[in-house]
Scaffold this motif. Structure first.
Motif, mmCIF file in Angstrom:
data_model
loop_
_atom_site.group_PDB
_atom_site.id
_atom_site.type_symbol
_atom_site.label_atom_id
_atom_site.label_comp_id
_atom_site.label_asym_id
_atom_site.label_seq_id
_atom_site.Cartn_x
_atom_site.Cartn_y
_atom_site.Cartn_z
ATOM 1 N N TYR A 91 0.742 -1.165 -0.114
ATOM 2 C CA TYR A 91 0.075 0.025 0.078
ATOM 3 C C TYR A 91 0.719 1.265 -0.030
ATOM 4 N N GLY A 92 1.948 1.328 0.607
ATOM 5 C CA GLY A 92 2.768 2.343 0.729
ATOM 6 C C GLY A 92 3.437 2.601 -0.449
ATOM 7 N N LEU A 93 3.977 1.419 -1.223
ATOM 8 C CA LEU A 93 4.575 1.757 -2.589
ATOM 9 C C LEU A 93 3.591 2.319 -3.590
ATOM 10 N N VAL A 94 2.345 1.657 -3.734
ATOM 11 C CA VAL A 94 1.425 2.069 -4.610
ATOM 12 C C VAL A 94 0.888 3.610 -4.437
ATOM 13 N N PHE A 95 0.666 3.904 -3.140
ATOM 14 C CA PHE A 95 0.205 5.084 -2.839
ATOM 15 C C PHE A 95 0.997 6.350 -3.166
ATOM 16 N N ALA A 96 2.376 5.949 -2.594
ATOM 17 C CA ALA A 96 3.371 6.834 -2.735
ATOM 18 C C ALA A 96 3.550 7.095 -4.234
ATOM 19 N N SER A 97 3.379 6.228 -5.109
ATOM 20 C CA SER A 97 3.478 6.576 -6.465
ATOM 21 C C SER A 97 2.481 7.389 -7.028
ATOM 22 N N ILE A 98 1.253 7.148 -6.543
ATOM 23 C CA ILE A 98 0.076 7.970 -6.753
ATOM 24 C C ILE A 98 0.639 9.624 -6.518
ATOM 25 N N PHE A 99 1.012 9.657 -5.280
ATOM 26 C CA PHE A 99 1.212 10.928 -4.457
ATOM 27 C C PHE A 99 2.532 11.519 -5.570
ATOM 28 N N PHE A 100 3.312 10.742 -5.997
ATOM 29 C CA PHE A 100 4.457 11.343 -6.689
ATOM 30 C C PHE A 100 4.005 12.006 -8.227
ATOM 31 N N PHE A 101 3.178 11.147 -8.634
ATOM 32 C CA PHE A 101 2.610 11.507 -10.035
ATOM 33 C C PHE A 101 1.460 12.504 -9.941
ATOM 34 N N ARG A 102 1.099 12.997 -8.518
ATOM 35 C CA ARG A 102 0.098 13.942 -8.151
ATOM 36 C C ARG A 102 -1.313 13.430 -8.904
ATOM 37 N N PHE A 103 -1.663 12.387 -8.763
ATOM 38 C CA PHE A 103 -3.056 11.829 -8.879
ATOM 39 C C PHE A 103 -3.960 12.236 -7.550
ATOM 40 N N ASP A 104 -5.126 12.584 -7.919
ATOM 41 C CA ASP A 104 -6.063 12.867 -6.612
ATOM 42 C C ASP A 104 -6.538 11.570 -6.330
ATOM 43 N N TYR A 105 -6.432 11.208 -4.919
ATOM 44 C CA TYR A 105 -7.190 10.304 -4.531
ATOM 45 C C TYR A 105 -7.932 10.323 -3.237
ATOM 46 N N SER A 106 -8.477 9.519 -2.665
ATOM 47 C CA SER A 106 -9.528 9.559 -1.629
ATOM 48 C C SER A 106 -8.552 9.027 -0.318
ATOM 49 N N ARG A 107 -8.370 9.744 0.427
ATOM 50 C CA ARG A 107 -7.278 9.422 1.612
ATOM 51 C C ARG A 107 -8.337 8.653 2.530
ATOM 52 N N PHE A 108 -9.610 8.548 2.728
ATOM 53 C CA PHE A 108 -10.465 7.810 3.560
ATOM 54 C C PHE A 108 -10.488 6.231 3.054
ATOM 55 N N GLN A 109 -10.716 6.312 1.726
ATOM 56 C CA GLN A 109 -10.828 4.997 1.022
ATOM 57 C C GLN A 109 -9.627 4.074 0.936
#
Length: 425
Positions: A91-109
């Motif tokens: 989860y850390g690697l996947v969502f760190a990648s999303i954060f790095f590429f500046r994709f918007d995502y739901s923190r609650f989800q």
């Protein structure tokens, strides 16, 4: 051939099936949080950030489950202890990648998916830990008597070729033994019926995490050749991570070096010639943890660190227990002489001693030596020849099963070792 059947409780249970575990986990960890969010507004499912989060959570959960199951296949692993770190990693690697590429995502989800993923597999563990253990049937003959001393398996002897044990996970035989025609037909029948048939050496390696080489011809060393593609990928990962450690932790390295100089006279770094990759000697770097003016015996005795060694300084005890003394070996990794993970390198004098005493000892140099390894996390520090022979069996298991899955497991166990001080001297 007339046969009678010995029926055991059925080992396969719905809760143990991969399909149930993964689909149930995806439902519990992703679908349920989505339905909860949709209860506040159905249109949320059509938002781009929710769709990105669902896809990312699906990838992280599925990857985490596959890692968790793969790690659990290695000997001596209580897989439940790796649920949290495995899913935290994916989860850390996947969502760190999303954060790095500046994709918007739901923190609650994202948070709900991670928490419920770990809860689901912890719950599965609690529900399945009392189910039937792994069952193996043993065909008498040859070197099979040692199997019963291996824990964690329900062993059942087949006393006659006219007996069939149902619901066993497999049949074990010494395929090198001189078995009768009846037993050979029995083995063929079990294989044709879909029951796995294992050689005693194969199953022993899988359950103990050690590979014993008794004759050169039985392996021709080919089955122990590490995966060359992963060898190159691993070297690239080692180099990048070593550079990162040296840059990011340079203040810590400087602080430790100064503390060593203050604690006892002598240089901050310890240098020693050790046997390395492909049998080539190299100079290893570590933080000095022993008194420079220590009285020593012969060269071989001086290279061995004993329990409670009086040469170790006060600060050195802390550095050894936390493994901080190993960090300067990042320079060796940058130079291509070492890896983070691999068989632990020995001092040149010890390596030559072990080579003279132990057959095939040199073969451990077919991969780069490591700061930590499979033998270290299972056995700890050893020096006696008999203990080194067991260590060698662990090293051969690592080489034979050379893979990212085993490296991840060793990383997790090394972290535990650093927290507990297991094997430090």
């Amino acid at each position: 051939m007339n046969t009678s059947t010995i029926t055991l409780p059925k080992a396969r249970h719905l809760l143990l099936r991969m399909r149930f575990q993964l689909l149930g986990g995806l439902t519990f960890a992703i679908l349920i949080p989505v339905l909860i969010r949709m209860s506040f507004g159905f249109g949320v499912i059509f938002s781009s950030n929710m769709q990105v989060t669902i896809l990312a959570a699906f990838i992280a959960h599925t990857t985490g489950y596959l890692f968790y199951k793969r790690i659990g296949n290695f000997p001596g692993v209580a897989a439940t202890g790796y649920i949290l770190p495995t899913f935290a990693l994916t989860y850390g690697l996947v969502f760190a990648s999303i954060f790095f590429f500046r994709f918007d995502y739901s923190r609650f989800q994202a948070a709900a998916s991670f928490i419920q993923s770990t809860l689901w597999y912890f719950g599965l563990h609690l529900a399945t830990r009392r189910l039937a253990p792994y069952r193996l049937a043993i065909i008498p003959g040859g070197d099979v008597s040692r199997l019963e001393s291996i824990p964690g398996v329900s062993w059942h002897w087949i006393r006659s070729p006219d007996r069939v044990i149902e619901y066993a996970n497999g049949v074990v035989a010494d395929l090198r033994a001189d078995l009768s025609d009846e037993w050979e037909r029995y083995i063929a029948d079990r294989a044709l019926s879909g029951t796995p048939v294992y050689h005693v050496k194969q199953i022993s390696e899988s359950l103990t995490g050690r590979v014993e080489i008794e004759h050169l011809s039985e392996n021709t060393l080919g089955s122990l050749n590490p995966n060359q593609a992963y060898l190159k990928i691993k070297q690239a990962i080692d180099w990048v991570s070593a550079l990162f450690v040296l840059v990011v932790f340079s203040p810590l390295l400087m602080f430790v070096a100064i503390a060593i100089k203050i604690d006892s006279p002598g240089p901050a770094l310890f240098r020693q010639i050790r046997m390395g990759y492909r049998g080539l000697p190299y100079e290893v770097y570590k933080f000095r943890t022993m008194k420079r003016s220590a009285i020593i015996g012969d060269e071989k005795e001086a290279a061995i660190t004993k329990a409670g060694d009086a040469r170790i300084t006060r600060l050195g005890q802390l550095l050894r227990k936390s493994r901080i003394d190993e960090l300067p070996q990042a320079f060796n990794i940058l130079r291509g002489e070492m890896s983070w993970i691999g068989p632990r390198p020995e001092a040149l004098v010890l390596s030559k001693w072990y080579e003279a005493e132990l057959p095939f000892y040199r073969y451990r140099h077919i991969v780069r030596p490591g700061i930590t390894g499979w033998a270290q996390v299972n056995q700890g520090h050893v020096a006696a020849v008999d203990d080194v022979l067991e260590k060698l069996h662990y090293d051969f298991y690592y080489i034979k099963n050379f893979s990212p899955w085993l490296d991840v497991l060793i990383v997790f166990r090394t972290i535990r070792t650093m927290l507990t001080g297991f094997g430090a001297r």
